[in-house]
Structures are given as structure tokens and as C-alpha cells.
Design a protein around this motif. Structure first.
Motif, PDB file in Angstrom:
ATOM      1  N   ALA A   1      61.250  33.653  40.237  1.00 31.65           N
ATOM      2  CA  ALA A   1      61.933  34.641  41.083  1.00 31.65           C
ATOM      3  C   ALA A   1      60.962  35.383  41.999  1.00 31.65           C
ATOM      4  O   ALA A   1      61.130  36.568  42.273  1.00 31.65           O
ATOM      5  CB  ALA A   1      62.719  35.628  40.223  1.00 31.65           C
ATOM      6  N   GLY A   2      59.926  34.672  42.442  1.00 36.60           N
ATOM      7  CA  GLY A   2      59.015  35.243  43.432  1.00 36.60           C
ATOM      8  C   GLY A   2      57.817  35.971  42.875  1.00 36.60           C
ATOM      9  O   GLY A   2      56.974  36.437  43.637  1.00 36.60           O
ATOM     10  N   LEU A   3      57.690  36.095  41.555  1.00 33.49           N
ATOM     11  CA  LEU A   3      56.547  36.802  40.968  1.00 33.49           C
ATOM     12  C   LEU A   3      55.438  35.801  40.650  1.00 33.49           C
ATOM     13  O   LEU A   3      55.667  34.809  39.942  1.00 33.49           O
ATOM     14  CB  LEU A   3      56.969  37.533  39.691  1.00 33.49           C
ATOM     15  N   TRP A   4      54.251  36.093  41.180  1.00 37.59           N
ATOM     16  CA  TRP A   4      53.105  35.199  40.998  1.00 37.59           C
ATOM     17  C   TRP A   4      51.901  35.980  40.484  1.00 37.59           C
ATOM     18  O   TRP A   4      51.718  37.154  40.816  1.00 37.59           O
ATOM     19  CB  TRP A   4      52.716  34.549  42.328  1.00 37.59           C
ATOM     20  N   LEU A   5      51.105  35.260  39.688  1.00 40.44           N
ATOM     21  CA  LEU A   5      49.790  35.785  39.324  1.00 40.44           C
ATOM     22  C   LEU A   5      48.754  34.948  40.062  1.00 40.44           C
ATOM     23  O   LEU A   5      48.731  33.723  39.917  1.00 40.44           O
ATOM     24  CB  LEU A   5      49.537  35.696  37.817  1.00 40.44           C
ATOM     25  N   VAL A   6      47.907  35.616  40.853  1.00 44.20           N
ATOM     26  CA  VAL A   6      46.870  34.919  41.606  1.00 44.20           C
ATOM     27  C   VAL A   6      45.537  35.168  40.921  1.00 44.20           C
ATOM     28  O   VAL A   6      45.042  36.298  40.891  1.00 44.20           O
ATOM     29  CB  VAL A   6      46.818  35.404  43.074  1.00 44.20           C
ATOM     30  N   LYS A   7      44.965  34.113  40.335  1.00 47.20           N
ATOM     31  CA  LYS A   7      43.697  34.218  39.611  1.00 47.20           C
ATOM     32  C   LYS A   7      42.557  33.829  40.557  1.00 47.20           C
ATOM     33  O   LYS A   7      42.573  32.745  41.152  1.00 47.20           O
ATOM     34  CB  LYS A   7      43.695  33.292  38.398  1.00 47.20           C
ATOM     35  N   ARG A   8      41.579  34.712  40.713  1.00 49.70           N
ATOM     36  CA  ARG A   8      40.474  34.480  41.634  1.00 49.70           C
ATOM     37  C   ARG A   8      39.287  33.846  40.916  1.00 49.70           C
ATOM     38  O   ARG A   8      39.186  33.902  39.685  1.00 49.70           O
ATOM     39  CB  ARG A   8      40.028  35.799  42.285  1.00 49.70           C
ATOM     40  N   GLU A   9      38.380  33.308  41.712  1.00 49.83           N
ATOM     41  CA  GLU A   9      37.199  32.664  41.151  1.00 49.83           C
ATOM     42  C   GLU A   9      36.263  33.654  40.476  1.00 49.83           C
ATOM     43  O   GLU A   9      35.488  33.287  39.593  1.00 49.83           O
ATOM     44  CB  GLU A   9      36.449  31.896  42.239  1.00 49.83           C
ATOM     45  N   ASP A  10      36.319  34.922  40.909  1.00 51.57           N
ATOM     46  CA  ASP A  10      35.441  35.922  40.297  1.00 51.57           C
ATOM     47  C   ASP A  10      35.973  36.429  38.959  1.00 51.57           C
ATOM     48  O   ASP A  10      35.400  37.329  38.340  1.00 51.57           O
ATOM     49  CB  ASP A  10      35.224  37.097  41.257  1.00 51.57           C
ATOM     50  N   GLY A  11      37.107  35.877  38.528  1.00 52.28           N
ATOM     51  CA  GLY A  11      37.674  36.263  37.240  1.00 52.28           C
ATOM     52  C   GLY A  11      38.790  37.278  37.341  1.00 52.28           C
ATOM     53  O   GLY A  11      39.546  37.482  36.386  1.00 52.28           O
ATOM     54  N   GLY A  12      38.896  37.944  38.473  1.00 51.06           N
ATOM     55  CA  GLY A  12      39.954  38.923  38.656  1.00 51.06           C
ATOM     56  C   GLY A  12      41.289  38.258  38.917  1.00 51.06           C
ATOM     57  O   GLY A  12      41.367  37.072  39.249  1.00 51.06           O
ATOM     58  N   ALA A  13      42.363  39.031  38.764  1.00 51.33           N
ATOM     59  CA  ALA A  13      43.704  38.496  38.974  1.00 51.33           C
ATOM     60  C   ALA A  13      44.602  39.574  39.565  1.00 51.33           C
ATOM     61  O   ALA A  13      44.424  40.767  39.280  1.00 51.33           O
ATOM     62  CB  ALA A  13      44.289  37.970  37.664  1.00 51.33           C
ATOM     63  N   GLN A  14      45.570  39.159  40.379  1.00 50.54           N
ATOM     64  CA  GLN A  14      46.439  40.091  41.080  1.00 50.54           C
ATOM     65  C   GLN A  14      47.881  39.613  40.993  1.00 50.54           C
ATOM     66  O   GLN A  14      48.179  38.423  41.171  1.00 50.54           O
ATOM     67  CB  GLN A  14      46.024  40.168  42.564  1.00 50.54           C
ATOM     68  N   TRP A  15      48.797  40.541  40.701  1.00 52.68           N
ATOM     69  CA  TRP A  15      50.227  40.237  40.729  1.00 52.68           C
ATOM     70  C   TRP A  15      50.737  40.345  42.162  1.00 52.68           C
ATOM     71  O   TRP A  15      50.449  41.320  42.863  1.00 52.68           O
ATOM     72  CB  TRP A  15      51.003  41.212  39.852  1.00 52.68           C
TER      73      TRP A  15
END
Length: 397
Positions: free
Chosen positions: A24-38
Motif C-alpha cells: 500500500a505504498g509503504l517502503w523501507l529504503v536501506k542504504r549502503e551506509d547501514g541507515g534506513a528510511q521509511w
């Protein structure tokens, strides 16, 4: 409705780099530096909008789903969730309409207009020192002329310039508050001035040494110390002490010292650096100071910064002199007026003063460098023992 709740807490703890859909449009974006953003993707009026909800794990999976559900419902009504959230944030900020908050907001809006983005603190200091300690928590809508009068009365006659600046800054803050839609009294500062009355303070010019006496003082600066060398260069260049004390070796190229525009007082709107022609004597003084250089600065102090203006002033005070380092600008300007036939605009440029209006300066694209070079040599001749005779400037305009 698309499938939801695809992700699990266990998966999130070891999720690989990339984008992971919860549905339903919700994503978790995991970055190479280990951080993550909704990130939430919604469609409003046929246009896809993407908004960040927060970082993981600070924002848990459950909380991210809760926020996503809320903003999806906003989108269903036809409203843009991004704009709605920004409006809510603005409303939340406006709930605190204290003078403290509005002053900070007004300063932030004007930083680009100030030299060095106001980092030196001179724009804020009259308020932070004399107004905000007493009135900072007061709602700006409650501020009136009596509050301002009572706050500035102790310094109105004894620190007139500081009081004037504080009053000016307050007026700017009130206009900023009015632009935000707050009901403030824009005439409060003018009314406060009427209540305070005319200042009894009589401004005093910085004491200056007569130009005829400069050679004697210059000759007394015979030690190769930073204080003596800096004072000599102040005298020779006619600049304020700040750009001189912060002089960096990479600003000097041959017989030209290029001062960054942001270092020049009164030239905050300048987009070009200011060139200073160095006389042979000035170059000699710089060479004498080079062994002292540290961290790129020609006049460093022992704490990693540069020598202070008070260091130079106290040296003259200990000598029993009334004159101060800044006064040598007056000495030079008076010499230019009395002992040379220098045109006004050239003489003012010697002191890095901005002359004429913007239109005139736009067409007169010169800094009179060659005329100033000749004058710098003549001034150096005078302060090193010359007669200071009348100078004829070939080709001066």
C-alpha cells in the motif's frame, strides 16, 4: 487495495541494501551506509507524491504503518499529504510566538544579507545581551512601547549605539512577525523612542594621530614582534585591523594583497574581493612577519587563532598615546586631503570605502589600483621618514 503488512520485524533487522515494500505504498529504503528510511508513496489527483516518514529503527515498523495509514487517508480526501504536514508544522511553530522564537526566525531569514551569514553574532548581540534576557519569553503580540522603553532605558544614554541597534533589530523582528500574520504593533519601537527621548550620548570619534606625527611612531616600532609588525602594516595599508589581523599568506601574491569580500566591513553586498596594493615597505614587513606564520595566518596567537585588536590598542595605551590603531585610517585620509591632490573617489577607495550609488559603480568598473599603488608608495615614504610632500597623480580621474 494492495496487500499490506508484508514486512516483519525480524526481516528488518537484517534487511539487505535496497527498497523493501510493506504494501500500500509503504517502503523501507536501506542504504549502503547501514541507515534506513521509511518512505510513503501516494497518488493525489493523478500525481504520485513521495514523503519521508522517518528513519528506522527510530521509527518502528508498527509506528511507520500507523503514520502511513493516516497519510493515505488524507490522500483519499484529495489533499496532498506533503502540503498538509508542512502546514501542520508551520502551525506548530507558530504556537510559540515568543520574542525569542521570532527573533531567531527573523535572523534566519536575513542571514544571507549579513556578512559571513551573521556568524560573528553582531546582528543578534544587541538583542541577546540587552533585550531577550528580559523580554524573550513574552509573546511578541503582547510587546508594547512600555516594555521596550523599560528594557532599553538603562543603556539609552550610556550605550547609545548599542541601544539604537537593539531598537532597529526589534523593529525588524516585529515586521517579520507581522509578515507571518501575527497581530503586532509595528509602531511600538517608534513609540518607545518617543518615550525615551533624545539620547544625551555624544558620539566620539576614535582618537587619531596627526599624519605629521606618524613617522616618529612608526620608527619606534623597531622590534620584530607580531605587535610591532602588525601595527606597521595597519599604518601602511590604511585598512581596518580585522582583515589585517586575519591576513592569510595565500591572500598575498606579489605586491597585491586580496582581501575576501566577506572580511571587509561595509561591503557585505560586494561580490568581489578587495585588492590592496602593497608598497615595498609593506612587502618588507610581511617578509619579516613570515617566520611567525602559523596555520596559514601571518599574525597568529598562541591559542591557534590570531592576535586580537586589543593587543594593538593596549600597546598604544601603554605608550601613553591617546590615538588608537583604527585612527591611522584617519591619519592616512587626512594626509591624502592635505598633502596630495588625490580625487575624492580614489582617496575613499584607499580606505576601502564604498563611494557613489550602485548605478555609478556598475558603470565605473575600476578599483583605481595603479593610482592607489603610487599613493601607497608615497605614504610609505612619508611614514618611513619622508616629507609627505604634495603628490601629483598622473592620469588620475
Amino acid at each position: 487495495m494492495r496487500a499490506k503488512n508484508r514486512l516483519t520485524t525480524a526481516f528488518l533487522k537484517s534487511a539487505p541494501v535496497g527498497k523493501h515494500c510493506d504494501g500500500a505504498g509503504l517502503w523501507l529504503v536501506k542504504r549502503e551506509d547501514g541507515g534506513a528510511q521509511w518512505v510513503l508513496r501516494v497518488t493525489v489527483h493523478g500525481r504520485r507524491r513521495e514523503m519521508g516518514l522517518g528513519g528506522y529503527p527510530a521509527l518502528s515498523l508498527a509506528e511507520a504503518r500507523k503514520q502511513a495509514e493516516r497519510w493515505r487517508n488524507v490522500a483519499v480526501t484529495g489533499s496532498d499529504p506533503v502540503k498538509v504536514r508542512k502546514a501542520e508544522e508551520r502551525a506548530e511553530r507558530r504556537e510559540n510566538i515568543s520574542l525569542d522564537v521570532l527573533t531567531a526566525d527573523a535572523f534566519e531569514a536575513r542571514k544571507a544579507e549579513l556578512k559571513g551569514d551573521g556568524t560573528a553574532g553582531r546582528w543578534l548581540s544587541p538583542l541577546t545581551l540587552h533585550v531577550l534576557p528580559k523580554l524573550g519569553r513574552m509573546p511578541v503580540t503582547d510587546l508594547d512601547q512600555r516594555d521596550i522603553r523599560d528594557t532599553l532605558a538603562p543603556i539609552w544614554h550610556v550605550k547609545a549605539d548599542t541601544a539604537r541597534k537593539a531598537m532597529n533589530r526589534l523593529s525588524i523582528v516585529l515586521r517579520h512577525a507581522a509578515a507571518l500574520g501575527l497581530d503586532v504593533d509595528l509602531q511600538a519601537t517608534d513609540k518607545a523612542k518617543a518615550l525615551l527621548g533624545k539620547s544625551r550620548h555624544v558620539p566620539k570619534n576614535i582618537p587619531a594621530m596627526a599624519w605629521a606625527d606618524v613617522p616618529g611612531f612608526y620608527a619606534s616600532l623597531e622590534e620584530p614582534t607580531l605587535t610591532h609588525l602588525a601595527l606597521r602594516l595597519v599604518i601602511l595599508t590604511g585598512l581596518r585591523s580585522t582583515p589585517l589581523r586575519t591576513l592569510r599568506l595565500d591572500q598575498i601574491e606579489g605586491n597585491i594583497w586580496t582581501v575576501p569580500a566577506e572580511a571587509m566591513k561595509g561591503r557585505k553586498d560586494a561580490t568581489e574581493a578587495f585588492r590592496v596594493p602593497l608598497s615595498r615597505e609593506a612587502q618588507r614587513i610581511i617578509d619579516l612577519a613570515r617566520p611567525h606564520a602559523r596555520g596559514g595566518f601571518l599574525f597568529p596567537n598562541t591559542r591557534g587563532g590570531v592576535i586580537s585588536d586589543m593587543t594593538l590598542s593596549r600597546h598604544m595605551e601603554r605608550r601613553g598615546l591617546e590615538a588608537r590603531p583604527h585612527g591611522f585610517r584617519t591619519s592616512l585620509r587626512t594626509w591624502l586631503a592635505e598633502a596630495t591632490d588625490t580625487p575624492h573617489e580614489v582617496a575613499e577607495t584607499m580606505l576601502a570605502h564604498v563611494v557613489d550609488g550602485g548605478v555609478v559603480r556598475a558603470y565605473r568598473r575600476t578599483d583605481f589600483i595603479e593610482q592607489r599603488r603610487a599613493l601607497a608608495e608615497r605614504w610609505a615614504d612619508h611614514v618611513t621618514g619622508g616629507a609627505g610632500q604634495v603628490v601629483k597623480l598622473a592620469g588620475a580621474v
